[in-house]
Every structure is written in structure tokens, then in C-alpha cells.
Design a protein around this motif. Structure first.
Motif, short mmCIF file in Angstrom:
data_model
loop_
_atom_site.label_atom_id
_atom_site.label_comp_id
_atom_site.label_asym_id
_atom_site.label_seq_id
_atom_site.Cartn_x
_atom_site.Cartn_y
_atom_site.Cartn_z
N VAL A 198 40.36 30.38 41.35
CA VAL A 198 41.22 31.55 41.21
C VAL A 198 40.34 32.75 40.90
N ALA A 199 40.51 33.82 41.67
CA ALA A 199 39.83 35.08 41.39
C ALA A 199 40.80 35.98 40.65
N THR A 200 40.32 36.62 39.59
CA THR A 200 41.14 37.52 38.79
C THR A 200 40.47 38.88 38.74
N ASN A 201 41.24 39.94 39.00
CA ASN A 201 40.67 41.29 38.94
C ASN A 201 40.89 41.88 37.55
N ALA A 202 40.32 43.05 37.34
CA ALA A 202 40.38 43.70 36.03
C ALA A 202 41.80 44.07 35.61
N ARG A 203 42.73 44.17 36.57
CA ARG A 203 44.12 44.52 36.28
C ARG A 203 45.00 43.30 36.08
N GLY A 204 44.40 42.10 36.17
CA GLY A 204 45.14 40.87 35.95
C GLY A 204 45.70 40.22 37.21
N GLY A 205 45.45 40.82 38.36
CA GLY A 205 45.89 40.21 39.62
C GLY A 205 45.10 38.95 39.90
N ARG A 206 45.76 37.97 40.51
CA ARG A 206 45.11 36.69 40.76
C ARG A 206 45.35 36.24 42.20
N ILE A 207 44.33 35.61 42.77
CA ILE A 207 44.49 35.00 44.09
C ILE A 207 43.75 33.67 44.10
N ALA A 208 44.47 32.64 44.54
CA ALA A 208 43.89 31.29 44.61
C ALA A 208 43.21 31.11 45.96
N PHE A 209 42.12 30.36 45.97
CA PHE A 209 41.44 30.04 47.22
C PHE A 209 40.67 28.75 47.02
N GLY A 210 40.15 28.23 48.11
CA GLY A 210 39.40 26.99 47.99
C GLY A 210 38.66 26.65 49.26
N SER A 211 38.15 25.44 49.29
CA SER A 211 37.45 24.95 50.47
C SER A 211 38.47 24.59 51.54
#
Length: 150
Positions: A20-33
């Protein structure tokens, strides 16, 4: 460089091949192989790069044309070929293709007229993502260990 110029995300491992990538504003996006242990639909890092290329220009173009008319259709198709050669794994033949239509009307006519110029301006100077890729900006990597790791 100023603190205003810094952009960052934090990538956290959730499970094998799942992040999961999280930005400074708290937004999240899941990713993987590609073999994502979840339902198999998560974006891969390469797909995120393609989305960033298309998304960056899409934002620029939408802001320029959207002042004049709301589009009937606004789609950006981004493609590239994964290559493994003497330079290692990378994408080649990157293409960003805009498919935009506007309704009838004077505002839509203006939006249609500036669409090619907006796409060119995004590519040539505005889109940070494609400008960074085309410039070939070096990427530095480091490893930080703690006393617990030793």
C-alpha cells in the motif's frame, strides 16, 4: 530545493507481493505483483507508472479544456512494451493517446480547438511525470538499518 518542492509517498508491505502506498494527505492505493494474493486485480508498479503518465497529462488537459466545456468523453489510453535487454527491464514505445469528445456549442468548439495545444503543452513542459521519464532522471536507492536489524 525547498520543502514546497518535495513530493513523497510511503510504500508499506502488507503481505507477500502486496503493498500500500500512502501519500502525505493520507490517500492510499494498493498494488502488488502480477500474482497478487488478493483477487488478482491490483495494479502492478508498471501499471501505476502508466497510470501516472496518462493521469498527469489528463489533469493538465482537463483543466485547460474544461474551462470551456464539459466533455462527453475523456479517455486516455497509455501503452508501453516491457523489454528486457542489455539495459535491463524497462518499458519502451510509451504512448499516451487522448480520446476526447465535446458536445455541440461555442464553448465546446473552443475546447476542441485548444485540445491539441493543451496535449502538446502538457507533454512538452507541464506534466512532471512524462518530463521526468523523458529526461531520464537518476534514481538513488539506499538501505537504512536499525539496531534491531543488526
Amino acid at each position: 530545493m525547498t520543502d514546497d518542492s518535495l513530493r513523497s509517498v510511503t510504500v508499506e508491505r502488507i503481505s507477500t507481493g502486496h503493498f500500500v502506498a500512502t501519500n502525505a494527505r493520507g490517500g492510499r492505493i494498493a498494488f502488488g505483483s502480477a500474482g497478487d494474493p488478493q483477487d488478482g486485480t491490483a495494479f502492478t508498479p508498471v501499471e501505476l507508472l502508466l497510470a501516472a503518465l496518462g493521469g498527469c497529462s489528463a489533469v493538465d488537459v482537463d483543466l485547460a479544456t474544461g474551462r470551456h466545456a464539459e466533455p462527453d468523453r475523456f479517455t486516455v489510453a497509455v501503452t508501453g512494451h516491457k523489454t528486457d535487454d542489455d539495459l535491463g527491464n524497462r518499458l519502451t514505445g510509451l504512448q499516451v493517446a487522448f480520446h476526447v469528445t465535446f458536445p455541440d456549442g461555442a464553448g465546446a468548439d473552443r475546447a476542441r480547438a485548444i485540445l491539441p495545444r493543451a496535449v502538446k503543452a502538457s507533454h512538452d513542459r507541464l506534466c512532471t511525470v512524462s518530463r521526468t521519464v523523458e529526461a531520464g532522471t537518476p534514481v538513488a536507492t539506499t538501505v537504512t538499518t536499525t539496531a534491531e536489524d543488526a
